[in-house]
Design a protein around this motif. Structure first.
Motif, PDB file in Angstrom:
ATOM      1  N   MET A   1       0.850  -1.180   0.000  1.00  0.00           N
ATOM      2  CA  MET A   1       0.000   0.000   0.000  1.00  0.00           C
ATOM      3  C   MET A   1       0.889   1.234   0.000  1.00  0.00           C
ATOM      4  O   MET A   1       1.667   1.459   0.907  1.00  0.00           O
ATOM      5  N   GLY A   2       0.717   2.017  -1.032  1.00  0.00           N
ATOM      6  CA  GLY A   2       1.522   3.213  -1.155  1.00  0.00           C
ATOM      7  C   GLY A   2       0.908   4.392  -0.427  1.00  0.00           C
ATOM      8  O   GLY A   2      -0.205   4.340   0.124  1.00  0.00           O
ATOM      9  N   LEU A   3       1.635   5.478  -0.432  1.00  0.00           N
ATOM     10  CA  LEU A   3       1.198   6.702   0.245  1.00  0.00           C
ATOM     11  C   LEU A   3      -0.047   7.292  -0.410  1.00  0.00           C
ATOM     12  O   LEU A   3      -0.950   7.782   0.276  1.00  0.00           O
ATOM     13  N   SER A   4      -0.120   7.207  -1.741  1.00  0.00           N
ATOM     14  CA  SER A   4      -1.281   7.774  -2.436  1.00  0.00           C
ATOM     15  C   SER A   4      -2.551   6.984  -2.128  1.00  0.00           C
ATOM     16  O   SER A   4      -3.632   7.569  -2.012  1.00  0.00           O
ATOM     17  N   SER A   5      -2.442   5.664  -1.986  1.00  0.00           N
ATOM     18  CA  SER A   5      -3.641   4.883  -1.667  1.00  0.00           C
ATOM     19  C   SER A   5      -4.100   5.140  -0.238  1.00  0.00           C
ATOM     20  O   SER A   5      -5.309   5.147   0.041  1.00  0.00           O
ATOM     21  N   ILE A   6      -3.173   5.390   0.665  1.00  0.00           N
ATOM     22  CA  ILE A   6      -3.551   5.740   2.039  1.00  0.00           C
ATOM     23  C   ILE A   6      -4.257   7.084   2.064  1.00  0.00           C
ATOM     24  O   ILE A   6      -5.259   7.260   2.760  1.00  0.00           O
ATOM     25  N   LYS A   7      -3.755   8.041   1.268  1.00  0.00           N
ATOM     26  CA  LYS A   7      -4.408   9.355   1.181  1.00  0.00           C
ATOM     27  C   LYS A   7      -5.818   9.227   0.626  1.00  0.00           C
ATOM     28  O   LYS A   7      -6.740   9.889   1.088  1.00  0.00           O
ATOM     29  N   LYS A   8      -5.993   8.360  -0.382  1.00  0.00           N
ATOM     30  CA  LYS A   8      -7.325   8.153  -0.963  1.00  0.00           C
ATOM     31  C   LYS A   8      -8.278   7.538   0.060  1.00  0.00           C
ATOM     32  O   LYS A   8      -9.438   7.928   0.150  1.00  0.00           O
ATOM     33  N   ILE A   9      -7.787   6.590   0.825  1.00  0.00           N
ATOM     34  CA  ILE A   9      -8.611   5.944   1.852  1.00  0.00           C
ATOM     35  C   ILE A   9      -9.006   6.961   2.925  1.00  0.00           C
ATOM     36  O   ILE A   9     -10.161   7.009   3.362  1.00  0.00           O
ATOM     37  N   LEU A  10      -8.064   7.783   3.354  1.00  0.00           N
ATOM     38  CA  LEU A  10      -8.370   8.800   4.365  1.00  0.00           C
ATOM     39  C   LEU A  10      -9.348   9.837   3.828  1.00  0.00           C
ATOM     40  O   LEU A  10     -10.234  10.297   4.555  1.00  0.00           O
ATOM     41  N   GLN A  11      -9.201  10.205   2.552  1.00  0.00           N
ATOM     42  CA  GLN A  11     -10.129  11.158   1.948  1.00  0.00           C
ATOM     43  C   GLN A  11     -11.528  10.560   1.870  1.00  0.00           C
ATOM     44  O   GLN A  11     -12.518  11.232   2.153  1.00  0.00           O
ATOM     45  N   LEU A  12     -11.632   9.286   1.493  1.00  0.00           N
ATOM     46  CA  LEU A  12     -12.926   8.608   1.443  1.00  0.00           C
ATOM     47  C   LEU A  12     -13.561   8.538   2.828  1.00  0.00           C
ATOM     48  O   LEU A  12     -14.757   8.798   2.991  1.00  0.00           O
ATOM     49  N   TYR A  13     -12.773   8.230   3.826  1.00  0.00           N
ATOM     50  CA  TYR A  13     -13.254   8.177   5.208  1.00  0.00           C
ATOM     51  C   TYR A  13     -13.770   9.546   5.649  1.00  0.00           C
ATOM     52  O   TYR A  13     -14.840   9.650   6.249  1.00  0.00           O
ATOM     53  N   ASP A  14     -13.030  10.592   5.325  1.00  0.00           N
ATOM     54  CA  ASP A  14     -13.448  11.949   5.680  1.00  0.00           C
ATOM     55  C   ASP A  14     -14.744  12.316   4.959  1.00  0.00           C
ATOM     56  O   ASP A  14     -15.638  12.929   5.554  1.00  0.00           O
ATOM     57  N   ASP A  15     -14.860  11.950   3.685  1.00  0.00           N
ATOM     58  CA  ASP A  15     -16.085  12.235   2.934  1.00  0.00           C
ATOM     59  C   ASP A  15     -17.285  11.498   3.516  1.00  0.00           C
ATOM     60  O   ASP A  15     -18.384  12.052   3.592  1.00  0.00           O
ATOM     61  N   ILE A  16     -17.091  10.252   3.925  1.00  0.00           N
ATOM     62  CA  ILE A  16     -18.188   9.476   4.508  1.00  0.00           C
ATOM     63  C   ILE A  16     -18.661  10.106   5.815  1.00  0.00           C
ATOM     64  O   ILE A  16     -19.859  10.186   6.078  1.00  0.00           O
ATOM     65  N   LEU A  17     -17.719  10.587   6.622  1.00  0.00           N
ATOM     66  CA  LEU A  17     -18.106  11.187   7.896  1.00  0.00           C
ATOM     67  C   LEU A  17     -18.768  12.545   7.727  1.00  0.00           C
ATOM     68  O   LEU A  17     -19.650  12.916   8.498  1.00  0.00           O
ATOM     69  N   SER A  18     -18.376  13.306   6.721  1.00  0.00           N
ATOM     70  CA  SER A  18     -18.886  14.671   6.602  1.00  0.00           C
ATOM     71  C   SER A  18     -20.072  14.812   5.660  1.00  0.00           C
ATOM     72  O   SER A  18     -20.638  15.899   5.557  1.00  0.00           O
ATOM     73  N   VAL A  19     -20.493  13.752   4.977  1.00  0.00           N
ATOM     74  CA  VAL A  19     -21.577  13.861   4.009  1.00  0.00           C
ATOM     75  C   VAL A  19     -22.886  14.314   4.665  1.00  0.00           C
ATOM     76  O   VAL A  19     -23.645  15.079   4.075  1.00  0.00           O
ATOM     77  N   GLN A  20     -23.160  13.872   5.870  1.00  0.00           N
ATOM     78  CA  GLN A  20     -24.406  14.240   6.539  1.00  0.00           C
ATOM     79  C   GLN A  20     -24.346  15.638   7.139  1.00  0.00           C
ATOM     80  O   GLN A  20     -25.379  16.214   7.467  1.00  0.00           O
ATOM     81  N   HIS A  21     -23.174  16.177   7.274  1.00  0.00           N
ATOM     82  CA  HIS A  21     -23.027  17.446   7.970  1.00  0.00           C
ATOM     83  C   HIS A  21     -22.590  18.585   7.057  1.00  0.00           C
ATOM     84  O   HIS A  21     -22.210  19.647   7.534  1.00  0.00           O
ATOM     85  N   ARG A  22     -22.636  18.389   5.767  1.00  0.00           N
ATOM     86  CA  ARG A  22     -22.163  19.429   4.846  1.00  0.00           C
ATOM     87  C   ARG A  22     -22.973  20.714   4.955  1.00  0.00           C
ATOM     88  O   ARG A  22     -22.413  21.790   4.934  1.00  0.00           O
ATOM     89  N   THR A  23     -24.290  20.611   5.069  1.00  0.00           N
ATOM     90  CA  THR A  23     -25.103  21.826   5.176  1.00  0.00           C
ATOM     91  C   THR A  23     -24.828  22.538   6.499  1.00  0.00           C
ATOM     92  O   THR A  23     -24.779  23.765   6.530  1.00  0.00           O
ATOM     93  N   GLU A  24     -24.638  21.762   7.566  1.00  0.00           N
ATOM     94  CA  GLU A  24     -24.319  22.378   8.856  1.00  0.00           C
ATOM     95  C   GLU A  24     -22.962  23.072   8.801  1.00  0.00           C
ATOM     96  O   GLU A  24     -22.804  24.183   9.331  1.00  0.00           O
ATOM     97  N   ILE A  25     -22.002  22.437   8.178  1.00  0.00           N
ATOM     98  CA  ILE A  25     -20.663  23.027   8.060  1.00  0.00           C
ATOM     99  C   ILE A  25     -20.728  24.297   7.218  1.00  0.00           C
ATOM    100  O   ILE A  25     -20.128  25.320   7.578  1.00  0.00           O
ATOM    101  N   ALA A  26     -21.455  24.256   6.109  1.00  0.00           N
ATOM    102  CA  ALA A  26     -21.588  25.444   5.260  1.00  0.00           C
ATOM    103  C   ALA A  26     -22.268  26.577   6.011  1.00  0.00           C
ATOM    104  O   ALA A  26     -21.875  27.749   5.899  1.00  0.00           O
ATOM    105  N   ARG A  27     -23.294  26.268   6.809  1.00  0.00           N
ATOM    106  CA  ARG A  27     -24.003  27.285   7.588  1.00  0.00           C
ATOM    107  C   ARG A  27     -23.076  27.893   8.643  1.00  0.00           C
ATOM    108  O   ARG A  27     -23.055  29.107   8.849  1.00  0.00           O
ATOM    109  N   GLU A  28     -22.298  27.054   9.310  1.00  0.00           N
ATOM    110  CA  GLU A  28     -21.352  27.551  10.318  1.00  0.00           C
ATOM    111  C   GLU A  28     -20.291  28.447   9.688  1.00  0.00           C
ATOM    112  O   GLU A  28     -19.939  29.486  10.258  1.00  0.00           O
TER     113      GLU A  28
END
Length: 86
Positions: A1-28
């Motif tokens: 597993m290279g560094l780029s694949s770890i970055k992609k996995i972390l980005q996917l994880y971050d997107d999954i966690l923030s998908v429900q809160h995007r409107t709240e984040i934008a409002r804040e």
């Protein structure tokens, strides 16, 4: 597993966690921008601003945000006499 694949996995994880809160984040973020704009322009509203000297150089950058703000608040023209943005 290279560094780029770890970055992609972390980005996917971050997107999954923030998908429900995007409107709240934008409002804040919008509320923080409004508060910053209010603090920078409080002197024109008649409120003392202790950081006026330091925020004075930000005015050229704030004019565009101020225009978007007063349109979002339902005001066709600038409510402040000292700022002509329209």
């Amino acid at each position: 597993m290279g560094l780029s694949s770890i970055k992609k996995i972390l980005q996917l994880y971050d997107d999954i966690l923030s998908v429900q809160h995007r409107t709240e984040i934008a409002r804040e973020l919008r509320d923080e921008d409004d508060l910053f704009l209010f603090l920078c322009l409080s002197e024109t509203l008649g409120l003392p601003n202790p950081a006026f000297y330091y925020t004075l150089e930000l005015y050229p950058y704030i004019i565009e945000k101020f225009h978007d703000w007063h349109l979002r608040m339902g005001m066709e023209k600038s409510p402040l006499d000292g700022i002509r943005c329209c």
